[in-house]
Design an enzyme around this catalytic site. Structure first.
Site, mmCIF file in Angstrom:
data_model
loop_
_atom_site.group_PDB
_atom_site.id
_atom_site.type_symbol
_atom_site.label_atom_id
_atom_site.label_comp_id
_atom_site.label_asym_id
_atom_site.label_seq_id
_atom_site.Cartn_x
_atom_site.Cartn_y
_atom_site.Cartn_z
ATOM 1 N NE ARG A 75 -3.520 -2.330 2.878
ATOM 2 C CZ ARG A 75 -3.070 -3.393 3.715
ATOM 3 N NH1 ARG A 75 -1.965 -3.419 4.086
ATOM 4 N NH2 ARG A 75 -3.950 -4.407 3.841
ATOM 5 C CE LYS A 100 -7.655 -1.478 5.614
ATOM 6 N NZ LYS A 100 -8.321 -1.314 4.103
ATOM 7 C CG HIS A 177 -4.843 0.866 -3.734
ATOM 8 N ND1 HIS A 177 -4.367 0.251 -2.562
ATOM 9 C CD2 HIS A 177 -6.107 -0.072 -3.833
ATOM 10 C CE1 HIS A 177 -4.848 -0.545 -1.809
ATOM 11 N NE2 HIS A 177 -5.926 -0.866 -2.528
ATOM 12 N NE ARG A 180 -3.190 -4.047 -0.723
ATOM 13 C CZ ARG A 180 -2.321 -5.013 0.119
ATOM 14 N NH1 ARG A 180 -1.257 -4.908 -0.038
ATOM 15 N NH2 ARG A 180 -3.119 -5.428 1.005
ATOM 16 C CG HIS A 211 -5.857 -9.046 2.439
ATOM 17 N ND1 HIS A 211 -5.614 -9.418 0.899
ATOM 18 C CD2 HIS A 211 -5.604 -7.516 2.459
ATOM 19 C CE1 HIS A 211 -5.943 -8.171 0.378
ATOM 20 N NE2 HIS A 211 -5.707 -7.279 1.052
ATOM 21 C CE1 TYR A 220 -5.901 -4.588 -2.993
ATOM 22 C CE2 TYR A 220 -7.231 -5.772 -1.360
ATOM 23 C CZ TYR A 220 -6.569 -4.809 -1.876
ATOM 24 O OH TYR A 220 -6.248 -3.650 -0.801
#
Length: 250
Positions: A75, A100, A177, A180, A211, A220
């Site tokens: 990210r 995150k 982004h 990714r 994740h 994704y």
């Protein structure tokens, strides 16, 4: 559109847009974009060619950021947050801290990515960048500090524009982004090409991306014609033969 027509012709009617319609437009604008291999090369070349006479290190910085965004699926905030201490060239890993979901993770990198980092670190040192382990990996020559999240975002969007991947104005078009998303799609594609069942690798990919579970990773996964082709080829080589054997045994 109706407002634009109204500016050209004041007599044109302005039609109201509902909240649902506005949300639909925003979602369409933010639909993930999967870069092709050729587009990735254009982006990286545009980064290296970025005009920056007062900060000669900047083009290589932007190039290295792009490599990490695509090859490691980082990210933007994770890229900006990297310090010198987070890079371990001997082990071929980088440490992602307090990302995150408040999780740390250590990521192994491909040899090519490590080579890019080595080249950048040599150039960074020659440019007079700070050498303390806590200093930001990506150092801004002009300000003498590490790059900010907003500053990097603006620069990388300009790289996309210079590569011809995004219009010269506005928010439409591919985003950084999306690299990714592209990393996930290309990883799945390559697993198919290598004869590997991607389903067995998804938990590992989810961990690599930071994740909580594979559900977030599946978001994704964007189905592209190339990915469909590789999936159908895998079925042709394995599934079709199984069906043929099963049919003969009935």
């Amino acid at each position: 559109m109706s407002k634009a027509m109204h500016r050209l012709d004041p007599a044109a009617t302005i039609f109201p847009m509902s909240i649902e319609m506005c949300q639909s437009v925003r979602l369409e604008q933010r639909r993930p974009y999967v870069y092709s291999d050729e587009e990735i090369q254009r982006l990286l070349k545009a980064a290296l060619a970025f005009p920056s006479p007062k900060a000669p290190l900047r083009p290589l910085s932007l190039y290295t950021m792009g490599v990490l965004a695509y090859c490691a699926g980082l990210r933007l905030g994770e890229i900006v947050g990297l310090t010198l201490a987070d890079v371990n060239l001997q082990d071929g890993t980088i440490e992602i801290r307090e990302t995150k979901f408040f999780k740390d993770r250590r990521l192994p990198l491909a040899a090519g990515v490590i080579a890019v980092l080595k080249k950048y670190l040599v150039a960074r040192e020659q440019a007079g960048g700070p050498t303390s382990l806590g200093s930001g990996l990506f150092w801004n020559q002009r300000s003498g500090r590490h790059y900010s999240y907003g500053g990097v975002g603006i620069l990388l969007v300009e790289v996309l524009r210079r590569a011809g991947l995004k219009p010269t104005t506005g928010r439409i078009g591919p985003r950084i982004h999306d690299l990714r998303h592209t990393m996930v799609g290309h990883r799945m594609r390559d697993w198919y090409k290598e004869g590997i069942n991607p389903e067995s690798k998804l938990p590992h990919l989810a961990t690599y991306l930071g994740h909580r579970d594979i559900t977030s990773t599946l978001v994704y996964l964007n189905i592209t014609p190339e990915l469909l082709h590789e999936a159908s080829e895998r079925f042709r080589k394995t599934g079709a033969a199984t069906l043929q054997i099963t049919g003969e045994s009935l």
